[in-house]
Design a protein around this motif. Structure first.
Motif, mmCIF file in Angstrom:
data_model
loop_
_atom_site.group_PDB
_atom_site.id
_atom_site.type_symbol
_atom_site.label_atom_id
_atom_site.label_comp_id
_atom_site.label_asym_id
_atom_site.label_seq_id
_atom_site.Cartn_x
_atom_site.Cartn_y
_atom_site.Cartn_z
ATOM 1 N N UNK A 140 0.828 -1.204 0.000
ATOM 2 C CA UNK A 140 0.000 0.000 0.000
ATOM 3 C C UNK A 140 0.862 1.254 0.000
ATOM 4 N N UNK A 141 1.868 1.246 0.829
ATOM 5 C CA UNK A 141 2.750 2.396 0.946
ATOM 6 C C UNK A 141 3.464 2.656 -0.388
ATOM 7 N N UNK A 142 3.866 1.599 -1.070
ATOM 8 C CA UNK A 142 4.556 1.740 -2.355
ATOM 9 C C UNK A 142 3.622 2.215 -3.458
ATOM 10 N N UNK A 143 2.351 1.878 -3.376
ATOM 11 C CA UNK A 143 1.385 2.286 -4.400
ATOM 12 C C UNK A 143 1.296 3.803 -4.535
ATOM 13 N N UNK A 144 1.579 4.523 -3.460
ATOM 14 C CA UNK A 144 1.497 5.976 -3.539
ATOM 15 C C UNK A 144 2.495 6.525 -4.557
ATOM 16 N N UNK A 145 3.656 5.899 -4.684
ATOM 17 C CA UNK A 145 4.636 6.349 -5.669
ATOM 18 C C UNK A 145 4.164 6.058 -7.093
ATOM 19 N N UNK A 146 3.521 4.917 -7.285
ATOM 20 C CA UNK A 146 2.986 4.575 -8.605
ATOM 21 C C UNK A 146 1.895 5.586 -8.988
ATOM 22 N N UNK A 147 0.994 5.881 -8.045
ATOM 23 C CA UNK A 147 -0.078 6.851 -8.292
ATOM 24 C C UNK A 147 0.508 8.217 -8.645
ATOM 25 N N UNK A 148 1.490 8.655 -7.887
ATOM 26 C CA UNK A 148 2.108 9.962 -8.128
ATOM 27 C C UNK A 148 2.816 9.988 -9.481
ATOM 28 N N UNK A 149 3.535 8.943 -9.792
ATOM 29 C CA UNK A 149 4.269 8.873 -11.053
ATOM 30 C C UNK A 149 3.313 8.906 -12.243
ATOM 31 N N UNK A 150 2.255 8.082 -12.208
ATOM 32 C CA UNK A 150 1.307 8.044 -13.317
ATOM 33 C C UNK A 150 0.579 9.379 -13.487
ATOM 34 N N UNK A 151 0.189 9.998 -12.371
ATOM 35 C CA UNK A 151 -0.493 11.296 -12.446
ATOM 36 C C UNK A 151 0.426 12.358 -13.042
ATOM 37 N N UNK A 152 1.684 12.339 -12.642
ATOM 38 C CA UNK A 152 2.646 13.313 -13.178
ATOM 39 C C UNK A 152 2.899 13.083 -14.659
ATOM 40 N N UNK A 153 3.021 11.831 -15.070
ATOM 41 C CA UNK A 153 3.236 11.520 -16.486
ATOM 42 C C UNK A 153 2.039 11.975 -17.322
ATOM 43 N N UNK A 154 0.839 11.802 -16.767
ATOM 44 C CA UNK A 154 -0.380 12.163 -17.494
ATOM 45 C C UNK A 154 -0.420 13.653 -17.836
ATOM 46 N N UNK A 155 0.026 14.509 -16.890
ATOM 47 C CA UNK A 155 -0.040 15.955 -17.132
ATOM 48 C C UNK A 155 1.295 16.554 -17.558
ATOM 49 N N UNK A 156 2.358 15.772 -17.531
ATOM 50 C CA UNK A 156 3.650 16.256 -17.985
ATOM 51 C C UNK A 156 4.387 17.144 -16.989
ATOM 52 N N UNK A 157 3.990 17.099 -15.721
ATOM 53 C CA UNK A 157 4.694 17.853 -14.673
ATOM 54 C C UNK A 157 4.498 17.117 -13.353
ATOM 55 N N UNK A 158 5.302 17.438 -12.389
ATOM 56 C CA UNK A 158 5.224 16.764 -11.093
ATOM 57 C C UNK A 158 4.010 17.248 -10.297
ATOM 58 N N UNK A 159 3.159 16.325 -9.930
ATOM 59 C CA UNK A 159 1.997 16.647 -9.091
ATOM 60 C C UNK A 159 1.832 15.569 -8.026
ATOM 61 N N UNK A 160 1.101 15.891 -6.987
ATOM 62 C CA UNK A 160 0.796 14.919 -5.944
ATOM 63 C C UNK A 160 -0.722 14.833 -5.827
ATOM 64 N N UNK A 161 -1.327 13.759 -6.368
ATOM 65 C CA UNK A 161 -2.780 13.622 -6.309
ATOM 66 C C UNK A 161 -3.252 13.214 -4.908
ATOM 67 N N UNK A 162 -4.528 13.413 -4.629
ATOM 68 C CA UNK A 162 -5.107 13.082 -3.325
ATOM 69 C C UNK A 162 -4.919 11.597 -3.007
ATOM 70 N N UNK A 163 -5.009 10.738 -4.014
ATOM 71 C CA UNK A 163 -4.842 9.296 -3.780
ATOM 72 C C UNK A 163 -3.486 8.983 -3.148
ATOM 73 N N UNK A 164 -2.473 9.780 -3.465
ATOM 74 C CA UNK A 164 -1.149 9.604 -2.863
ATOM 75 C C UNK A 164 -1.252 9.648 -1.342
ATOM 76 N N UNK A 165 -2.019 10.613 -0.818
ATOM 77 C CA UNK A 165 -2.132 10.772 0.640
ATOM 78 C C UNK A 165 -2.969 9.663 1.253
ATOM 79 N N UNK A 166 -3.991 9.164 0.533
ATOM 80 C CA UNK A 166 -4.781 8.054 1.061
ATOM 81 C C UNK A 166 -3.953 6.771 1.123
ATOM 82 N N UNK A 167 -3.153 6.500 0.085
ATOM 83 C CA UNK A 167 -2.258 5.346 0.142
ATOM 84 C C UNK A 167 -1.211 5.528 1.236
ATOM 85 N N UNK A 168 -0.735 6.750 1.431
ATOM 86 C CA UNK A 168 0.228 7.036 2.497
ATOM 87 C C UNK A 168 -0.374 6.711 3.859
#
Length: 104
Positions: A29-57
């Motif tokens: 679960x803890x590792x999934x937050x990095x996957x979520x963050x990476x995919x969200x950032x790739x989708x928009x082309x810049x570094x972002x931290x989506x809300x799901x990152x904090x829920x997985x955290x």
């Protein structure tokens, strides 16, 4: 080579119980937050931290804290407890901002 085999057996087989399963699930679960963050950032082309990152955290951090308490590891306990405070605070700030600006 035998010493390595014995060590691997002691660490991964002999100790296998509910707590090891919980620890691995928590780490997943803890590792999934990095996957979520990476995919969200790739989708928009810049570094972002989506809300799901904090829920997985929170999910992974809470379970890792339970695991650390059961294992009686003071360093791990302190680290996960502090992390949970930070994760909840970030969620609070996000929801507070959304409440004040409904266009977000």
């Amino acid at each position: 080579m035998t010493a390595l085999y014995e060590w691997l057996h002691d660490v991964y087989v002999k100790q296998f119980d509910f707590w090891i399963v919980l620890g691995f699930f928590a780490q997943f679960l803890f590792s999934m937050r990095f996957i979520v963050q990476w995919l969200a950032s790739e989708r928009v082309g810049r570094s972002i931290v989506p809300v799901a990152f904090w829920f997985f955290s929170i999910g992974g951090g809470a379970l890792l804290l339970v695991y650390a308490i059961q294992r009686e590891d003071p360093v791990f306990i302190a680290g996960q407890a502090l992390g949970l405070i930070i994760y909840f605070r970030n969620l609070w700030l996000i929801f507070k901002e959304k409440r004040n600006d409904p266009t977000i």
